[in-house]
Design a protein around this motif. Sequence first.
Motif, PDB file in Angstrom:
ATOM      1  N   VAL A 174     137.645  20.311  28.006  1.00 14.63           N
ATOM      2  CA  VAL A 174     138.701  19.616  27.253  1.00 14.63           C
ATOM      3  C   VAL A 174     138.515  18.105  27.326  1.00 14.63           C
ATOM      4  O   VAL A 174     138.530  17.403  26.300  1.00 14.63           O
ATOM      5  CB  VAL A 174     140.085  20.025  27.802  1.00 14.63           C
ATOM      6  N   ARG A 179     138.988  20.374  18.291  1.00 12.00           N
ATOM      7  CA  ARG A 179     139.943  21.165  19.059  1.00 12.00           C
ATOM      8  C   ARG A 179     139.494  21.279  20.515  1.00 12.00           C
ATOM      9  O   ARG A 179     138.792  22.224  20.894  1.00 12.00           O
ATOM     10  CB  ARG A 179     140.070  22.566  18.441  1.00 12.00           C
ATOM     11  N   PRO A 180     139.856  20.323  21.357  1.00 11.11           N
ATOM     12  CA  PRO A 180     139.477  20.411  22.774  1.00 11.11           C
ATOM     13  C   PRO A 180     139.919  21.696  23.451  1.00 11.11           C
ATOM     14  O   PRO A 180     139.218  22.215  24.328  1.00 11.11           O
ATOM     15  CB  PRO A 180     140.162  19.192  23.395  1.00 11.11           C
ATOM     16  N   ASP A 181     141.084  22.233  23.059  1.00 12.73           N
ATOM     17  CA  ASP A 181     141.562  23.456  23.695  1.00 12.73           C
ATOM     18  C   ASP A 181     140.623  24.630  23.421  1.00 12.73           C
ATOM     19  O   ASP A 181     140.395  25.473  24.289  1.00 12.73           O
ATOM     20  CB  ASP A 181     142.982  23.786  23.246  1.00 12.73           C
ATOM     21  N   HIS A 211     137.508  15.352  24.423  1.00  8.78           N
ATOM     22  CA  HIS A 211     138.539  14.347  24.133  1.00  8.78           C
ATOM     23  C   HIS A 211     138.010  12.922  24.287  1.00  8.78           C
ATOM     24  O   HIS A 211     138.331  12.043  23.476  1.00  8.78           O
ATOM     25  CB  HIS A 211     139.735  14.562  25.064  1.00  8.78           C
ATOM     26  N   SER A 261     149.495  24.032  24.670  1.00  7.79           N
ATOM     27  CA  SER A 261     149.745  23.892  23.237  1.00  7.79           C
ATOM     28  C   SER A 261     148.415  23.859  22.513  1.00  7.79           C
ATOM     29  O   SER A 261     147.444  23.290  22.987  1.00  7.79           O
ATOM     30  CB  SER A 261     150.520  22.600  22.944  1.00  7.79           C
ATOM     31  N   LYS A 262     148.364  24.445  21.313  1.00  6.88           N
ATOM     32  CA  LYS A 262     147.135  24.480  20.544  1.00  6.88           C
ATOM     33  C   LYS A 262     146.818  23.111  19.935  1.00  6.88           C
ATOM     34  O   LYS A 262     145.708  22.889  19.486  1.00  6.88           O
ATOM     35  CB  LYS A 262     147.219  25.528  19.448  1.00  6.88           C
ATOM     36  N   GLU A 263     147.745  22.263  19.885  1.00  2.55           N
ATOM     37  CA  GLU A 263     147.504  20.908  19.402  1.00  2.55           C
ATOM     38  C   GLU A 263     148.087  19.931  20.422  1.00  2.55           C
ATOM     39  O   GLU A 263     149.206  20.103  20.884  1.00  2.55           O
ATOM     40  CB  GLU A 263     148.174  20.665  18.045  1.00  2.55           C
ATOM     41  N   ALA A 264     147.335  18.913  20.802  1.00  2.00           N
ATOM     42  CA  ALA A 264     147.822  17.929  21.773  1.00  2.00           C
ATOM     43  C   ALA A 264     147.830  16.556  21.170  1.00  2.00           C
ATOM     44  O   ALA A 264     147.111  16.291  20.225  1.00  2.00           O
ATOM     45  CB  ALA A 264     146.964  17.957  23.027  1.00  2.00           C
ATOM     46  N   ARG A 272     148.350  19.550  28.619  1.00  2.00           N
ATOM     47  CA  ARG A 272     148.930  19.561  27.273  1.00  2.00           C
ATOM     48  C   ARG A 272     148.099  20.431  26.341  1.00  2.00           C
ATOM     49  O   ARG A 272     148.636  21.136  25.489  1.00  2.00           O
ATOM     50  CB  ARG A 272     149.049  18.126  26.725  1.00  2.00           C
ATOM     51  N   TYR A 273     146.785  20.378  26.502  1.00  2.00           N
ATOM     52  CA  TYR A 273     145.916  21.242  25.702  1.00  2.00           C
ATOM     53  C   TYR A 273     146.018  22.698  26.140  1.00  2.00           C
ATOM     54  O   TYR A 273     145.852  23.605  25.338  1.00  2.00           O
ATOM     55  CB  TYR A 273     144.464  20.782  25.802  1.00  2.00           C
TER      56      TYR A 273
END
Length: 463
Positions: free
Chosen positions: A115, A305-307, A119, A460-463, A456-457
């Motif tokens: 992640v 999308r880091p997650d 990022h 949630s799918k979006e941070a 946060r990632y």
Amino acid sequence: MTNLSDLIQRLADWLFMPWILIVLMGGGVFLTLRLGWVQLRRFREALGAMVAEQSRTAGGPLTPFQAFMTALGASIGTGNIAGVATAIISGGPGALFWIWCFGFFATAIKFCEAVLGLHFRVVHGDSVRSGPMYYLRDGLKSPALAWTFALASCLAALTTAPFSQPNSIGVAMAQVFPGGEVSLPWLGGVSRTALFTGLAVCVLTWAVVIGGIKTIGRVAEKLAPLKVGLYLLGGLIVLLTHLPALPGVLATVFREAFSFRAAGGTAAGLGVVIAMRYGVARGVYANEAGYGSAAMAYGTARSDRPDRQGLNAVMETFIISCVTSSISALTILVSGVAQRSIAAIRAGGAGLTSTAAVAAAFNTSMPTLGGWIVAFCSFLFGYTTLIGWAFFGEQAMEYLFRGRGTKAYRWVYCLLIPFGAIAKPSAVWAWGDLMSVVQVFPNMIGLVGLVGLAARYATSKEA
């Protein structure tokens, strides 16, 4: 007189027990809790993330699948064969439990690395700079730690992968093709098969490394699934052949993990301590959690999308710790190879260890063919790790010297491979333990310091 490899091993032992054990296991537990058990909560989603589509707007030289396979290919090296076998024979059957235990918490470490790697990466079109040095510099605001990590990573890439991987490949090939010894100036007698294997691997590695990360990604995309599938198939045949012994072996693994008797072939002391030391040491060497290499690999993905990259890292660690490492450990245990080797070493003799032990285990179910399978898988494991770590070291080199010396680095990296193939396994693995320690400390400081962003990632799918 104590030789150099013994001194290096003693230093590595002192650092691993208890310092690295505390940092990695303690850090893994902390990150798991802070990320809300992401490895369990989003495991089903992680299965689908392996084949996620690339972003049309994000930069990066590799597709998400290529980045995943580059990370998987680099992590699943001969440490999954030779390193795990060494852990079982030196630390006893209980070491496998600690490989699993560390593997579970290591998924949270790898999630954070992937992640943060994506990022904080620096993108210029298809050119990407990624790794812990960037989240240490730009996220933690510590250029000193970033420089320390880059230096340690560069040294580790040059002095670990070109030695440990071809060394295990050479051992496996010598099992299949025993070609006697050849005398070399200053080195004395070395295995002829290992020497020629090292020279061949050197040429093959150079052919890919010289093309840069895109070539590495394309090769890893094809070879990584092949090596995992073939090794899994061969291992399952061995386990099915010795199926009646499996329940007893599993019981021994859990019993010995907490035993207070002396354990292993060469170690002395409390069994639980020795099993934990070798389990964690070989576990981290197998899945590379805490090294920071995941940040370099997943940071190359053409993704925003880091997650998703973090979930890929979860699957990568699961495959390594619960599939390939288990195959190596269980095959030498159910076949009795590990027990015979431990007994021989305790009696003052020479038992099988490293890749040779796994080859012998495969041969019990598939005479001759089993050794060939292990030798071929060892080659694939070591080769993909070599090309992956060439890129990781290059990333660190570019950070330290701002892009200068890249071509020279590639040549030096490849030219070291033949020397690794003929080195003594004990010295190679002792040095590998020591170098892994040097990378872990600054990287784990960064992960713990930036865990809020990773969380946060994770939630949630979006941070």
